[in-house]
Scaffold this motif. Structure first.
Motif, PDB file in Angstrom:
ATOM      1  N   LEU A 458      66.580   3.077  71.231  1.00 22.65           N
ATOM      2  CA  LEU A 458      65.802   4.267  71.141  1.00 22.65           C
ATOM      3  C   LEU A 458      67.224   5.460  71.260  1.00 22.65           C
ATOM      4  CD1 LEU A 458      64.354   6.857  70.918  1.00 22.65           C
ATOM      5  CD2 LEU A 458      62.893   6.103  73.547  1.00 22.65           C
ATOM      6  N   ALA A 459      68.295   5.261  72.289  1.00 25.48           N
ATOM      7  CA  ALA A 459      69.101   6.241  72.957  1.00 25.48           C
ATOM      8  C   ALA A 459      70.449   6.062  71.754  1.00 25.48           C
ATOM      9  CB  ALA A 459      69.975   5.691  73.800  1.00 25.48           C
ATOM     10  N   ILE A 460      70.132   5.050  70.402  1.00 21.90           N
ATOM     11  CA  ILE A 460      70.744   5.119  69.093  1.00 21.90           C
ATOM     12  C   ILE A 460      70.311   5.997  68.298  1.00 21.90           C
ATOM     13  CG2 ILE A 460      71.862   4.579  67.415  1.00 21.90           C
ATOM     14  CD1 ILE A 460      72.227   1.393  69.046  1.00 21.90           C
ATOM     15  N   ARG A 470      69.400  13.890  75.471  1.00 18.49           N
ATOM     16  CA  ARG A 470      68.877  12.253  75.277  1.00 18.49           C
ATOM     17  C   ARG A 470      69.200  10.898  75.000  1.00 18.49           C
ATOM     18  NH1 ARG A 470      63.572  14.181  72.392  1.00 18.49           N
ATOM     19  NH2 ARG A 470      62.464  12.447  74.033  1.00 18.49           N
ATOM     20  N   ALA A 471      70.209  11.248  74.854  1.00 21.06           N
ATOM     21  CA  ALA A 471      70.656  10.584  75.049  1.00 21.06           C
ATOM     22  C   ALA A 471      71.737   9.327  76.073  1.00 21.06           C
ATOM     23  CB  ALA A 471      71.987   9.767  73.244  1.00 21.06           C
ATOM     24  N   GLU A 472      72.473  10.832  76.575  1.00 25.55           N
ATOM     25  CA  GLU A 472      72.941  10.614  77.629  1.00 25.55           C
ATOM     26  C   GLU A 472      72.222   9.995  78.321  1.00 25.55           C
ATOM     27  OE1 GLU A 472      74.238  13.419  81.145  1.00 25.55           O
ATOM     28  OE2 GLU A 472      74.282  13.837  79.952  1.00 25.55           O
ATOM     29  N   VAL A 476      71.539   6.079  80.936  1.00 21.39           N
ATOM     30  CA  VAL A 476      71.583   6.517  82.333  1.00 21.39           C
ATOM     31  C   VAL A 476      70.687   5.474  83.071  1.00 21.39           C
ATOM     32  CG1 VAL A 476      71.625   7.465  84.545  1.00 21.39           C
ATOM     33  CG2 VAL A 476      73.334   8.625  82.300  1.00 21.39           C
ATOM     34  N   ARG A 477      69.241   5.918  81.616  1.00 21.54           N
ATOM     35  CA  ARG A 477      68.003   5.272  82.707  1.00 21.54           C
ATOM     36  C   ARG A 477      68.018   3.269  82.395  1.00 21.54           C
ATOM     37  NH1 ARG A 477      61.616   7.057  81.366  1.00 21.54           N
ATOM     38  NH2 ARG A 477      60.327   5.315  82.832  1.00 21.54           N
ATOM     39  N   CYS A 478      68.779   3.216  81.704  1.00 25.14           N
ATOM     40  CA  CYS A 478      69.009   1.905  81.162  1.00 25.14           C
ATOM     41  C   CYS A 478      69.970   0.843  81.655  1.00 25.14           C
ATOM     42  CB  CYS A 478      69.155   1.938  79.146  1.00 25.14           C
ATOM     43  SG  CYS A 478      68.819   0.374  78.829  1.00 25.14           S
ATOM     44  N   THR A 496      76.048  -1.607  78.017  1.00 28.13           N
ATOM     45  CA  THR A 496      75.368   0.244  78.362  1.00 28.13           C
ATOM     46  C   THR A 496      76.327   0.871  78.921  1.00 28.13           C
ATOM     47  OG1 THR A 496      72.932  -0.695  78.678  1.00 28.13           O
ATOM     48  CG2 THR A 496      73.133   1.132  79.105  1.00 28.13           C
ATOM     49  N   MET A 497      76.792   0.189  79.653  1.00 31.39           N
ATOM     50  CA  MET A 497      77.852   1.259  80.296  1.00 31.39           C
ATOM     51  C   MET A 497      78.717   1.944  79.237  1.00 31.39           C
ATOM     52  SD  MET A 497      79.972  -0.600  83.307  1.00 31.39           S
ATOM     53  CE  MET A 497      81.737   0.873  84.403  1.00 31.39           C
TER      54      MET A 497
END
Length: 804
Positions: A458-460, A470-472, A476-478, A496-497
């Motif tokens: 979803l971030a991608i 929103r991606a950031e 961050v949440r993930c 993810t980092m």
């Protein structure tokens, strides 16, 4: 020589040859039986017989020379090493030797050793020269039987008995000498064993248990299989009827289960009952390069997988019932899928789906399973047009039959979202992933691995749409969730980092990206090692961000290290290795080391042409950059040649209006301009302006820069009216879009003023130049070249006005 002990038996029947009576094995002794120790009989060795010309003669010093005798003996020994016995009498022969069906291979070996201690020959070699009725069934083997010493002889007899009765079986306990085998010279292991397997040409490996395939962990069995594969021999896994039934049952129910055991074969972990033999086997494999990059494991797995696929194809062919054909088709598709051969998997799943529709019905769970995997195979093969309608059908039926919250339904929803992402339909992908994510949180929980995978995707989707904020937030949440579930140093957490740093980089926050990549690199080195591909990916990005922030020396050092490691780990021509090479060349450009940059770009270009093709986009990027290096070194003719080649190929590959095509065209125009070939420069700039007007729009800054450059060429061609018209249009738009004090606007004002002056319109020139000089000292500085030029032409305009 004859067999080493007195063996008598009651007349029996050969199982495969009707009423043929088997006579007692008779041996001759000097002095008669009464004078002999029953347990240590003396043997009368018969002369070795060899073929000399067309005659069969006994070897003796009187008939042939010592050299001929030695050659004949060696040939006979080599021939003896390949001896086997016809399958039809294999069990009878073993029983005559006193071998019991409950014996394991290890127990039988001790018996054979005792029988052959004095001669050091194999049992078959001894028997062949005797008067035994078995002698005529001993000849050159046609198939090697490989087995674990844990096998019982009765199971081996069962397998051999069910094979082709005319096959001549090489069985190591009887075909090879069992005394001092481990003391054989290295050359015997490295050469003679290989040549023997090659000469026989076929290997059958005994499997006694499906859940615990012992041969897969046996040094000898895997060594024989390795030789078989290297020599291009035929191969078969053979089983008793019960084991084969269990194997086929396993394949029908869970094909990936046994296949995973094949993939798990590791030669270095194999064991042997004889440690000296295990070491010798390892030395031979190492000498042949088997341990380089896991070659031996790949070879073994490939041979076993080849057999597995062939077995499934035979079952498909021989199955009478459609439902059985569907089951084996499904299994074959699953095997191809596990191997990443998605295009081969798709037809198997398609056929299984059709057969199951007919046999079980459209909505049967097994029918839906085949449909699900068919759609998945098309998706994995990047055949989105074929996958999309099947995924939609699959999702509709799974919701109906399995329910919206079923694991497979969620997987199909996820696959559909992935398809949208692959097709570049990021808005649809975002919507689909959002739906999947909400369901997964509800059904699986927000800490479930699949839920977190969806968060990443979803971030991608956000990132691809330019929704970097929103991606950031999603990354961050993930990242926080993975740190709490897996830990800070888990590879998934670090992935993810790394992706979060990519977003910061795209947002222009280079320092934040650098900090996260540096931390990620340190952690990946500690967890994965310096040479892991993921570690090298982060290293590459960190080097790039160093370069973009002007720290070219640090970038060069890190980029060089990354390139060297990728060459070692991935190979010199790997795509990632060439990406590092290309970046290293660019860093040297930024360092001003143009000869080194040229050398690296040449190397990268040659390798990309070889691996990707001369028309690949990455190859053309390298070509474009190499042309730029020639231009920067003043080698203009070569630069023009390469830019022209790159432009023509990009037109073919990408089209005339692609941004990369237009960039190369613009670069080519600049070179022609510097070469004073103004007609070609005008043609290139005009084409570029037309393309950029269509793609970017007439008010885009890059379009306006191209317009200004075209006007400059008209001026150099003394086409002052056209230059004046072009500069006027450009200035009007720049004032509107960029503002009257923008550097580009001021430069165009200077050029227009100079053009007015050259045309003799000095009053217009004076007005324009005075206007731009109101801003230039503040924008460029009083001593800047642009300011000086404007002042000089303003003075010239005023002088001409005074004269007139």
């Amino acid at each position: 020589c004859t067999l080493l002990s007195v063996v008598t038996c009651a007349p029996t029947q050969f199982r495969a040859h009707g009423a043929l009576a088997m006579q007692s094995v008779i041996h001759s002794y000097e002095g008669g039986f009464a004078n002999q120790d029953r347990h240590q009989p003396r043997i009368i060795y018969q002369p070795l017989r060899v073929v000399v010309g067309s005659e069969d003669k006994a070897v003796s010093s009187n008939s042939i020379s010592n050299m001929q005798q030695e050659t004949a003996i060696n040939n006979t020994m080599q021939e003896s090493a390949l001896l086997g016995i016809q399958a039809a009498v294999f069990q009878d022969f073993c029983e005559i030797l006193g071998l019991d069906g409950e014996m394991s291979g290890l127990g039988a070996q001790e018996k054979i050793k005792a029988l052959t201690t004095s001669s050091g020959l194999s049992a078959f070699a001894q028997m062949r020269s005797s008067d035994s009725p078995f002698a005529c069934y001993i000849c050159k083997a046609t198939v090697i039987l490989s087995y674990s010493f844990k096998c019982k002889l009765k199971d081996i007899w069962s397998v051999v008995g069910s094979s082709n009765p005319e096959a001549v079986v090489w069985f190591d306990l009887l075909s090879a000498p069992q005394n001092n085998t481990a003391l054989k010279p290295f050359g015997w292991w490295a050469r003679d064993v290989f040549e023997g397997v090659k000469e026989i040409g076929e290997l059958h490996m005994m499997l006694t248990h499906v859940e615990d395939p012992v041969p897969f962990s046996s040094s000898w069995c895997m060594f024989e299989l390795y030789i078989c594969a290297e020599m291009g021999c035929k191969f078969e896994l053979v089983m008793t009827a019960d084991v084969r039934n269990a194997f086929l049952k396993s394949v029908r129910e869970q094909p990936e289960h046994f296949y995973s055991k094949i993939s798990a074969v590791r030669f270095a972990k194999c064991q042997s009952e004889n440690e000296e033999e295990r070491k010798r086997i390892g030395e031979v494999v190492e000498e042949r390069g088997g341990f380089v990059a896991g070659k031996v494991d790949e070879v073994l797995a490939a041979k076993l997988k080849e057999w597995f696929v062939c077995t499934l194809e035979k079952e498909i062919e021989s199955s009478a019932e459609e439902i059985d054909k569907a089951t084996y088709r499904y299994a074959l598709g699953s095997v191809h899928k596990l191997d990443g051969m998605h295009e081969a998997a798709a037809p198997c799943f398609k056929e299984a789906w059709k057969l199951r529709q007919t046999s079980l019905g459209e909505d049967h769970i097994e029918t839906l399973s085949a449909l699900h995997l068919l759609a998945s195979a098309y998706l994995d093969a990047a055949k989105c047009d074929e996958a999309e309608p099947l995924l939609e059908i699959s999702l509709e039926k799974e919701k109906k039959v399995l329910g919206e919250d079923h694991e497979r339904t969620l997987e199909t929803m996820k696959n559909l979202a992935e398809l949208y992402l692959t097709k570049g339909d990021d808005a649809k992908a975002e919507k689909a992933y959002m739906e999947v994510w909400e369901k997964q949180k509800e059904v699986l929980g927000d800490a479930h691995p699949e839920t977190m995978k969806t968060m990443t995707n979803l971030a991608i989707a956000f990132e691809n749409q330019g929704k970097l904020g929103r991606a950031e937030r999603m990354y961050v949440r993930c990242w926080q969730k993975k740190k709490s579930v897996y830990g800070e140093d888990d590879p998934s957490t670090l992935s993810t980092m790394h992706n979060l740093a990519v977003v910061y980089d795209e947002q222009g926050d280079k320092q934040k990206a650098e900090g996260i990549w540096q931390d990620c690199l340190d952690k990946r080195k500690a967890v994965l090692g310096d040479r892991h591909p993921d570690t090298l990916t982060t290293m590459h990005h960190l080097a790039r961000v160093f370069d973009e922030q002007g720290d070219h020396e640090e970038a060069e050092q890190l980029c060089q290290e990354c390139w060297e490691l990728r060459k070692e780990v991935l190979g010199e021509n790997d795509a990632d290795t060439l990406t590092s090479l290309h970046k290293l060349a660019k860093v040297h450009v930024n360092l001003g080391n143009l000869p080194r940059a040229e050398e690296l770009y040449k190397d990268c270009w040659a390798r990309r042409k070889e691996t990707l093709g001369e028309n690949d986009s990455a190859t053309l990027t390298t070509l474009n950059n190499m042309a730029k290096v020639y231009y920067q070194q003043g080698v203009l003719e070569k630069a023009a040649e390469l830019y022209r080649e790159c432009w023509e190929k990009r037109v073919t590959l990408l089209g005339e209006t692609d941004s990369d095509t237009l960039l190369t065209l613009s670069n080519l125009a600049v070179v022609y301009d510097d070469l004073k070939d103004f007609e070609k420069a005008e043609e290139m700039y005009r084409k570029c302006l037309e393309g950029r007007t269509v793609v970017l729009g007439e008010d885009d800054q890059v379009t306006l820069t191209t317009m200004s450059s075209l006007a400059s060429v008209y001026s150099k061609m003394e086409a002052l009216d056209r230059a004046e018209d072009m500069y006027s249009q450009c200035l009007e738009k720049q004032k509107e879009v960029l503002g009257e004090s923008h550097p580009d606007t001021l430069v165009t004002m200077v050029h227009l003023g100079v053009t007015y002056c050259k045309q003799g319109w000095c009053g217009d020139a004076e007005g324009v130049l005075e206007e731009c000089l109101r801003f230039m000292p503040d924008v460029f500085g009083e001593k800047h070249a642009h300011t000086a030029i404007a002042q000089s032409w303003l003075a010239e305009a005023k002088r001409q006005i005074e004269r007139s």
